[in-house]
Design an enzyme around this catalytic site. Structure first.
Site, mmCIF file in Angstrom:
data_model
loop_
_atom_site.group_PDB
_atom_site.id
_atom_site.type_symbol
_atom_site.label_atom_id
_atom_site.label_comp_id
_atom_site.label_asym_id
_atom_site.label_seq_id
_atom_site.Cartn_x
_atom_site.Cartn_y
_atom_site.Cartn_z
ATOM 1 N N GLN A 250 45.975 -8.657 -3.528
ATOM 2 C CA GLN A 250 44.722 -7.621 -3.534
ATOM 3 C C GLN A 250 45.133 -6.529 -3.752
ATOM 4 O OE1 GLN A 250 41.711 -9.611 -2.782
ATOM 5 N NE2 GLN A 250 43.171 -11.836 -3.527
ATOM 6 N N HIS A 253 43.181 -4.714 -6.723
ATOM 7 C CA HIS A 253 42.103 -4.562 -7.624
ATOM 8 C C HIS A 253 41.265 -3.377 -7.753
ATOM 9 C CE1 HIS A 253 39.339 -8.290 -7.190
ATOM 10 N NE2 HIS A 253 40.002 -9.099 -5.679
ATOM 11 N N GLU A 318 37.992 -7.371 5.638
ATOM 12 C CA GLU A 318 37.052 -8.491 4.836
ATOM 13 C C GLU A 318 37.829 -9.910 4.534
ATOM 14 O OE1 GLU A 318 35.368 -8.882 -0.616
ATOM 15 O OE2 GLU A 318 37.016 -7.413 0.310
ATOM 16 N N HIS A 319 39.014 -9.900 3.781
ATOM 17 C CA HIS A 319 39.674 -11.188 3.914
ATOM 18 C C HIS A 319 41.258 -10.909 5.227
ATOM 19 C CE1 HIS A 319 39.042 -10.164 0.328
ATOM 20 N NE2 HIS A 319 38.928 -11.857 -0.423
ATOM 21 N N ASP A 352 39.054 -16.607 -3.579
ATOM 22 C CA ASP A 352 38.918 -15.709 -4.488
ATOM 23 C C ASP A 352 37.976 -16.173 -5.744
ATOM 24 O OD1 ASP A 352 38.699 -13.697 -3.049
ATOM 25 O OD2 ASP A 352 40.736 -12.109 -4.372
ATOM 26 N N HIS A 412 -6.139 -7.107 21.414
ATOM 27 C CA HIS A 412 -5.581 -8.053 21.272
ATOM 28 C C HIS A 412 -6.041 -8.971 22.041
ATOM 29 C CE1 HIS A 412 -2.471 -5.343 18.977
ATOM 30 N NE2 HIS A 412 -1.981 -6.954 19.103
#
Length: 435
Positions: A250, A253, A318-319, A352, A412
């Site tokens: 990862q 990336h 995230e992961h 992914d 109202h």
């Protein structure tokens, strides 16, 4: 108590970088809003070296991209999209319209309605990330979105054939070869040639994520999905090579993708750090992965599984790859994560690319308040009400009138009072509470 064997870059420097990104994005979005296509074209030429009169791909260009892929390539894309579609269809089936009579004569309900138009960003500057097309376009189709626009940057000076094929096979209605801030800005704000969308989805780099943040409110967004993050939770039941592989898988990336190891074993931690160095000597993407590892990654040793859960929830990655003797302990106890990958047989790469869960997930601690992209993100759950009888209208009206006057809202209250007078036969004076 948890302690760190490795830390990343100073957080003040990271914050300074974020501040510069915010200013850059704000100026570019203002330019797009002011000058439309002219600004988009200049930005595309400047950042991507890509200049043409119309960034939308023609049917012929799409077919030419498809022709560049092998039969196996097409079948593999279709397999991955079938997995995403299948899971999304099960998720959609779980979203039921309801209608219930909550009191005699009072009917309440909700409907699940898809948004009308969506802009899907597909990253592809460094790598042609065709999987992002599956995750956004296929899921939006299952939700029932009627107009799906996609943007992906050029790859090596031309549309990336695999991304174009994935967008087309997923069912995109308009495909543009356009990247970065100019892409999400054009989709959200609209230009002379690109009609604006109601919602933006898809991952991207720090600039794309910041553009989505600044555009939120004018359009809907899925979530803040910036540079990839991964957290590996492991104990002595696995080895350093497996942990290092999942971390670097990862980190490649981008240069600012955090990859963190959380373990109860200092021995495993040190083995993993050694394996990272070995793998960085042979990994083709080592230049990028090393920068992420050195500047953004951490190695944390914890006392026990409970402390690992606390640290993991603090990090809110995230992961989260869990490789321990009891992965289900983390499924049962963790609360802050984008997606869990339980046991050594699975990994983030499966999620992914192909397994069927969505890979557009929250980053920068957004997992503390939201999950990832799924079919429900494209759905508006809207409510309605119906009052069937005079008696029900008058009864609700009396309660409503008194509560409105408690707040000082005479207008109202009169909305309620007129129903009490007409349907309940009560002579209530104008704008006073029902007795």
């Amino acid at each position: 108590m948890a302690y760190k064997l490795k830390t990343g870059r100073d957080q003040q420097l990271v914050a300074d970088d974020d501040k510069k990104i915010r200013a850059t994005v704000e100026a570019i979005l203002a330019d797009i809003e002011s000058r439309g296509d002219a600004a988009v074209r200049e930005l595309s030429a400047k950042f991507d070296g890509w200049d043409r009169d119309d960034y939308r791909l023609s049917d012929q260009e799409i077919e030419e991209c498809l022709a560049q892929l092998s039969k196996r390539d097409i079948e593999d894309i279709q397999f991955a999209q079938a997995q995403v579609r299948n899971f999304a269809q099960h998720q959609r089936a779980a979203l039921q319209d309801i209608e219930v009579e909550t009191l005699p004569g009072v009917v309440l309900g909700h409907k699940n309605i898809p948004v009308n138009s969506v802009g899907c960003y597909v990253p592809g500057g460094k790598y042609p990330l065709l999987a992002s097309a599956h995750m956004s376009v296929v899921t939006a189709k299952v939700a029932g979105v009627s107009r799906i626009v996609t943007c992906a940057p050029p790859f090596h000076g031309k549309p990336a054939p695999a991304i174009v094929a994935a967008q087309h096979l997923a069912g995109a209605d308009e495909i543009y070869c356009l990247g970065g801030i100019q892409a999400v800005g054009a989709m959200a704000l609209g230009t002379q040639t690109i009609a604006p969308v109601d919602m933006l989805v898809g991952p991207g780099n720090a600039f794309v994520a910041e553009a989505k943040r600044q555009l939120f409110g004018r359009v809907g967004i899925d979530l803040f999905a910036g540079p990839t993050e991964t957290l590996v939770i492991a104990d002595e039941t696995v080895d350093g090579e497996l942990c290092a592989t999942d971390l670097l898988g990862q980190a490649e990336h981008g240069p600012n993708s955090p990859a963190i190891l959380l373990t109860t074993s200092e021995k495993l931690a040190r083995e993993t750090m050694a394996e990272v160095e070995r793998l960085l000597g042979i990994l083709p993407t080592a230049a990028v992965a090393r920068q992420s590892w050195e500047d953004y990654s951490e190695v944390i040793v914890c006392e026990d599984e409970a402390e690992m859960v606390r640290e993991a929830d603090r990090i809110a990655s995230e992961h989260v790859q869990v490789m321990t003797r009891d992965p289900d302990y983390f499924l049962a106890n963790m609360t802050n994560y984008g997606a869990l990958f339980l046991g050594p047989r699975t990994n983030v790469s499966f999620g992914d690319k192909v397994i069927g869960t969505n890979h557009t997930l929250p980053t920068k601690k957004a997992a503390k308040y939201t999950g990832g992209l799924w079919v429900g993100k494209f759905i508006k759950t809207v409510t309605y009400q119906r009052v069937l009888t005079d008696a029900a209208s008058a009864m609700i009206g009396e309660y409503c009138s008194r509560l409105c006057m408690l707040e000082g809202f005479a207008g109202h209250a009169e909305q309620a009072n007129i129903r009490v007078r007409r349907y309940g036969g009560r002579n209530i004076p104008y704008a006073t509470a029902a007795e």
